[in-house]
Design a protein around this motif. Structure first.
Motif, PDB file in Angstrom:
ATOM      1  N   GLY A 241       0.735  -1.103  -0.086  1.00 60.10           N
ATOM      2  CA  GLY A 241      -0.058  -0.025   0.065  1.00 60.10           C
ATOM      3  C   GLY A 241       0.704   1.114  -0.129  1.00 60.10           C
ATOM      4  N   PRO A 266       0.055   0.949  -5.709  1.00 59.44           N
ATOM      5  CA  PRO A 266      -0.757  -0.322  -5.502  1.00 59.44           C
ATOM      6  C   PRO A 266      -1.679  -0.526  -6.710  1.00 59.44           C
ATOM      7  N   GLN A 268      -5.540  -1.660  -6.850  1.00 60.14           N
ATOM      8  CA  GLN A 268      -6.721  -1.949  -6.087  1.00 60.14           C
ATOM      9  C   GLN A 268      -7.889  -1.820  -7.216  1.00 60.14           C
ATOM     10  N   ILE A 274      -5.513  -5.283  -2.403  1.00 57.97           N
ATOM     11  CA  ILE A 274      -4.523  -4.754  -3.233  1.00 57.97           C
ATOM     12  C   ILE A 274      -4.407  -6.028  -4.053  1.00 57.97           C
TER      13      ILE A 274
END
Length: 489
Positions: A241, A266, A268, A274
């Motif tokens: 993250g 990341p 997402q 993630i």
């Protein structure tokens, strides 16, 4: 009508009728028997209710039977789960009251028509704030349920299919964006394996990157991030993250460009998970080349400034030693600095690369004569010079022009100066250029050699192949200059 017996009988019958109506409403009566003229007639209430209830319960999709006013007569278990209300709560209530305003309006229009309707409806359920909006194919078909005219309404859940189509469309858009990006874009999964790479990535890896571990396929050395030991460490940060931007790195095994500016973030797909990381790599080769060029220019500028200051100091000292008065020193020194500045201005316009011999002559004689007139004539091919030769010739032509204005061809009307490029010297090591004065007063050799003579004689002596020969025939001064070929690009 005042007979108590008659009133009692009417009250009994009214009570039986209300009981019957309540039983019909509660679904406890499936048929009604009515006697007429000695003939009993049987009316089914809703037909075979158990049959259609069984059929509706067997359906995977949500289904409801509503009356002509849209009130729920029956709803199967699938619809009860969808609306999140039990059947007793639904029965007798308007079906649209359990949906948001927009969905209720669409469903209400369908149920209010006499023809079959089928629409795709996005539904945000009431009392279900934690649920995402769902998409259903709603079908409403008029039916007669015994004595009741109503609609059969079904709800086919399209949410997953729509989301899948949306995800596929987003995937295609993302792939198109990645493919069209000018910089390198690489996408990795949660273990650091490359799943996507655009065409620009061919500059960093000669082959197919898909399926390879990023750290193995693209080894990196970071120049300004001591906490990162490898590309794998950068990916680990992104997967945890932590986004990193603008990190300079060297791709040690890249076949083409080596220097890159790398960013990692990341990936997402959903809000709380993630699924990988995205890396962008910007080619720094041009910026590095510009920085290197800038460094060279700064060093060159420093060198030239030092040389110029030393030259100015030398001009000052030598002028002082050859002038008897402060006024004479001021005049001679100022003129020589102006002559030096004229050459520097030309060089600055050319970016301190190279400049024309003819332009130098014109710049130094411009204060005294019209350079496009008859008093100055330029002959021979155009010659380009590097900065050191340009500065030396600027000083020489300034001294020659100053002397010509004071004592030589430019001191009176009718005199003129010829600057001619004669070609290579016999040994081919230098280009010969002659300064020839004519039409001026009779010339005789000077009795004393001043600083101007020294400048003319020594300015090209920085090279063994360069130099000047100054002569004083009666018809006018002649100066033969030898410019080293190494100064002519």
């Amino acid at each position: 009508m005042d007979d108590p017996a008659i009133l009692t009988e009417l009250r009994r019958r009214l009570a039986e009728a209300e009981e019957t109506l309540n039983a019909i409403r509660e679904g406890e009566v499936d048929a009604l028997v009515i006697g007429d003229g000695g003939v009993d007639e049987v009316f089914a209430i809703g037909g075979d209710t158990e049959s259609y209830r069984t059929f509706m319960e067997a359906m995977d999709t949500g289904a409801a039977a509503v009356d002509e006013d849209g009130r729920v007569l029956y709803a199967n278990s699938a619809l009860c789960r969808l609306i999140d209300h039990p059947l007793p709560t639904l029965q007798g209530k308007p079906l649209v009251s359990f949906f948001d305003a927009r969905a209720a309006a669409e469903i209400g229009q369908m149920v209010g028509k006499t023809a079959s309707q089928r629409e795709k409806v996005e539904i945000s359920l009431k009392d279900a704030a934690t649920k995402m909006a769902q998409v259903f194919l709603v079908s409403a078909k008029p039916v007669r349920l015994g004595l009741v005219q109503g609609h059969a309404v079904t709800f086919t859940d399209l949410t997953e299919r729509v989301r899948s189509e949306t995800a596929e469309r987003a995937e295609r858009i993302a792939a198109a964006i990645i493919a069209s990006a000018n910089e390198i874009v690489v996408v990795c999964d949660r273990v650091g394996m490359i799943t996507h790479a655009n065409t620009a990535a061919s500059a960093i890896y000669d082959g197919d990157l898909i399926g390879k571990m990023f750290e193995d396929a693209i080894p990196l050395t970071f120049t300004d991030a001591p906490d990162l030991m490898s590309g794998g460490a950068l990916i680990d940060l992104a997967l945890n993250g932590q986004a990193r931007q603008g990190i300079e790195a060297i791709a040690t095994q890249a076949p083409k460009v080596k220097d890159y500016l790398i960013s990692a973030a990341p990936l997402q797909v959903t809000e709380d998970q993630i699924s990988g990381c995205v890396l962008t790599m910007v080619d720094l080769s041009q910026r590095k080349a510009a920085e290197h060029q800038q460094l060279l220019l700064m060093r060159e500028l420093d060198h030239r400034v030092r040389n110029t200051l030393a030259l100015v100091l030398s001009i000052s000292n030598r002028t002082l030693s050859h002038e008897d008065t402060l006024q004479g020193f001021h005049q001679a020194f100022t003129q020589r600095i102006h002559g030096l500045a004229a050459t520097h201005s030309l060089l600055a316009k050319q970016g301190w690369t190279k400049m024309s011999l003819h332009d130098i002559v014109r710049a130094e004689l411009a204060p005294y004569v019209e350079t496009d007139g008859t008093r100055l004539r330029l002959e021979g091919e155009e010659v380009a010079l590097i900065p050191r030769a340009a500065i030396a010739l600027g000083l020489i032509f300034h001294e020659l022009a100053t002397n010509a204005v004071k004592y030589g061809a430019l001191s009176r009307e009718g005199g003129h100066v010829l600057v001619a490029v004669r070609g290579l010297t016999a040994d081919g090591a230098a280009m010969r250029v002659d300064w020839v004065e004519s039409g001026g007063p009779t010339v005789s050799p000077p009795k004393r050699k001043g600083f101007g003579h020294t400048v003319i004689s020594h300015s090209l002596a920085y090279s063994s192949k360069g130099g000047t020969d100054l002569s004083f025939p009666p018809e006018g001064v002649i100066c033969a200059l030898r410019i080293p070929m190494e100064d002519i690009p």
